[in-house]
Scaffold this motif. Structure first.
Motif, PDB file in Angstrom:
ATOM      1  N   LYS A 262       0.834  -1.218   0.000  1.00 19.00           N
ATOM      2  CA  LYS A 262       0.000   0.000   0.000  1.00 19.00           C
ATOM      3  C   LYS A 262       0.860   1.255   0.000  1.00 19.00           C
ATOM      4  O   LYS A 262       0.580   2.214  -0.721  1.00 19.00           O
TER       5      LYS A 262
ATOM      6  N   ALA B 155       2.407   1.724  -3.432  1.00 24.00           N
ATOM      7  CA  ALA B 155       1.385   2.133  -4.414  1.00 24.00           C
ATOM      8  C   ALA B 155       1.020   3.607  -4.207  1.00 24.00           C
ATOM      9  O   ALA B 155       0.833   4.348  -5.180  1.00 24.00           O
ATOM     10  N   LYS B 156       0.956   4.029  -2.946  1.00 19.26           N
ATOM     11  CA  LYS B 156       0.604   5.421  -2.662  1.00 19.26           C
ATOM     12  C   LYS B 156       1.700   6.365  -3.179  1.00 19.26           C
ATOM     13  O   LYS B 156       1.410   7.397  -3.793  1.00 19.26           O
ATOM     14  N   ASP B 157       2.965   5.990  -2.938  1.00 17.20           N
ATOM     15  CA  ASP B 157       4.079   6.820  -3.416  1.00 17.20           C
ATOM     16  C   ASP B 157       4.055   6.935  -4.945  1.00 17.20           C
ATOM     17  O   ASP B 157       4.328   7.993  -5.505  1.00 17.20           O
ATOM     18  N   VAL B 158       3.709   5.823  -5.622  1.00 19.09           N
ATOM     19  CA  VAL B 158       3.644   5.848  -7.092  1.00 19.09           C
ATOM     20  C   VAL B 158       2.487   6.730  -7.534  1.00 19.09           C
ATOM     21  O   VAL B 158       2.640   7.605  -8.400  1.00 19.09           O
ATOM     22  N   SER B 159       1.315   6.556  -6.892  1.00 21.38           N
ATOM     23  CA  SER B 159       0.135   7.326  -7.342  1.00 21.38           C
ATOM     24  C   SER B 159       0.314   8.817  -7.090  1.00 21.38           C
ATOM     25  O   SER B 159      -0.235   9.631  -7.810  1.00 21.38           O
ATOM     26  N   LYS B 160       1.105   9.176  -6.096  1.00 18.58           N
ATOM     27  CA  LYS B 160       1.337  10.608  -5.822  1.00 18.58           C
ATOM     28  C   LYS B 160       2.497  11.171  -6.646  1.00 18.58           C
ATOM     29  O   LYS B 160       2.873  12.337  -6.472  1.00 18.58           O
ATOM     30  N   GLY B 161       3.118  10.326  -7.466  1.00 13.68           N
ATOM     31  CA  GLY B 161       4.206  10.789  -8.326  1.00 13.68           C
ATOM     32  C   GLY B 161       5.539  10.942  -7.594  1.00 13.68           C
ATOM     33  O   GLY B 161       6.483  11.530  -8.111  1.00 13.68           O
TER      34      GLY B 161
ATOM     35  N   GLN C 121       8.812   6.208  -9.101  1.00 16.93           N
ATOM     36  CA  GLN C 121       8.544   5.535 -10.379  1.00 16.93           C
ATOM     37  C   GLN C 121       8.034   4.123 -10.087  1.00 16.93           C
ATOM     38  O   GLN C 121       8.523   3.477  -9.153  1.00 16.93           O
ATOM     39  N   ALA C 122       7.097   3.649 -10.914  1.00 19.40           N
ATOM     40  CA  ALA C 122       6.553   2.298 -10.703  1.00 19.40           C
ATOM     41  C   ALA C 122       7.666   1.245 -10.715  1.00 19.40           C
ATOM     42  O   ALA C 122       7.640   0.288  -9.943  1.00 19.40           O
TER      43      ALA C 122
END
Ligand SMILES: NC(=O)c1ccc[n+]([C@@H]2O[C@H](COP(=O)([O-])OP(=O)(O)OC[C@H]3O[C@@H](n4cnc5c(N)ncnc54)[C@H](O)[C@@H]3O)[C@@H](O)[C@H]2O)c1
Length: 302
Positions: free
Chosen positions: A53, A56-62, A65-66
């Protein structure tokens, strides 16, 4: 010149709030492969899903990088025993705050993990010197070469909760800790993106010698009816600009952990000013441990 920490593989024992966070920052920021072990399979799966989680949060907030998130996640593996962590260069213990448990675990570390590994504890309050004393093989003189070599590898590396957010690591030397262990531990904490503050090995170190009596006093205020839960917390949020009040903070730390720390201060100083609040003891008796158990001074969903 900065010192190399030399940690190519890390072991983390305990997949609770702290162990999970330590595995996360080690894999993501220090980019070190991590083996995570807990006696409870449930705690391991809860910990891994929290790591998923957070990434995923760090990726969704930009913020990440995935592909970097996937690399960090791939660095975290589970181990089914301490034995399975034998080849790590450093192990960080983050099990419950109990001296006898930690001493038994460090004895096991000394027996099973490679003889040049750093043996670090994330304890909030327990003497690092007492833990280091446990690793000396029976019959060996404490000042002898064998004892010095093994106990010199024990160190206090105190991360703060929540680990991914809080910038500080408190570094505590046991009487026995070697300078090389201290230098490499500091370098590792920095590689995890943290700032380091050092404390002497006193009960609670600097952080909890100051914080926990404050929390304990707040619980005593509630116990005596000086103010309501909400007014105690509001006083510190709005009057002193604390991000959360002391009762909510106690819930976030875990009331069992708060009680253990306060008991360590009380026993370690023999000073009655550290007597734990009876209400705190009763909350722990009832297994209302705060956020991690769904109920403490507040109630939590999930
Ligand atoms: N909670 C905080 O705010 C905080 C902050 C800094 C340091 N600490 C310290 O970190 C340590 C862990 O605290 P936490 O909040 O993560 O506790 P927690 O209750 O969330 O997790 C403890 C974990 O240890 C595991 N465990 C217990 N005995 C074990 C054993 N013999 N072998 C393997 N695993 C075992 C439990 O299953 C559990 O998952 C404690 O020493 C605590 O004082 C806590």
């Amino acid at each position: 010149m900065s010192i190399a920490h030399g940690i190519k593989r890390l072991g983390v024992l305990g997949a609770g709030q702290m162990g999970t966070g330590i595995a996360f920052v080690s894999a993501l920021h220090a980019k070190v492969p991590v083996l995570l072990h807990d006696k409870s399979a449930h705690q391991i799966s809860k910990g891994l899903s929290l790591i998923d989680k957070l990434l995923a949060k760090d990726v969704s907030k930009g913020r990440l990088q995935a592909s970097d998130a996937a690399d960090a996640r791939a660095r975290i593996q589970t181990a089914d025993s301490v034995e399975a962590m034998r080849d790590v260069d450093m192990v960080v213990e983050a099990v419950s705050e109990n001296l006898d448990l930690k001493r038994a675990i460090f004895r096991e570390f000394a027996a099973k993990i490679r003889p040049d590994a750093i043996l670090a504890t994330n304890t909030s309050s327990i003497s690092i010197t007492k833990i280091a004393g446990a690793v000396i093989p029976e019959g060996e003189p404490a000042a002898g070469e064998v004892a010095k070599a093994v106990s010199g590898r024990v160190v206090g590396l105190h991360f703060f909760n929540p680990v991914p957010v809080m910038k500080l690591v408190e570094l505590i030397s046991a009487v026995q800790t070697s300078q090389d262990t201290l230098n490499r531990s500091r370098a590792f904490a920095e590689a995890c993106g943290k700032e380091v503050a050092t404390s002497q090995d006193v009960p609670g170190f600097v952080s909890n010698a100051l914080l926990m009596p404050f929390i304990n006093e707040a619980i005593m205020c509630l116990e005596k009816g000086v103010a309501t839960r909400d007014d105690i917390d509001k006083t510190f949020r709005l009057g002193m600009a604390h991000p959360m009040g002391p009762l909510q903070l106690a819930d976030f730390i875990g009331l069992d952990t708060c009680l253990s720390i306060q008991q360590t201060l009380y026993k370690g100083t023999s000073d009655s000013k550290y007597r734990p609040s009876v209400l705190l003891e009763r909350m722990v008796d009832a297994q209302y441990l705060g956020k991690k158990s769904g109920r403490g001074f507040y109630e939590y969903n999930n």
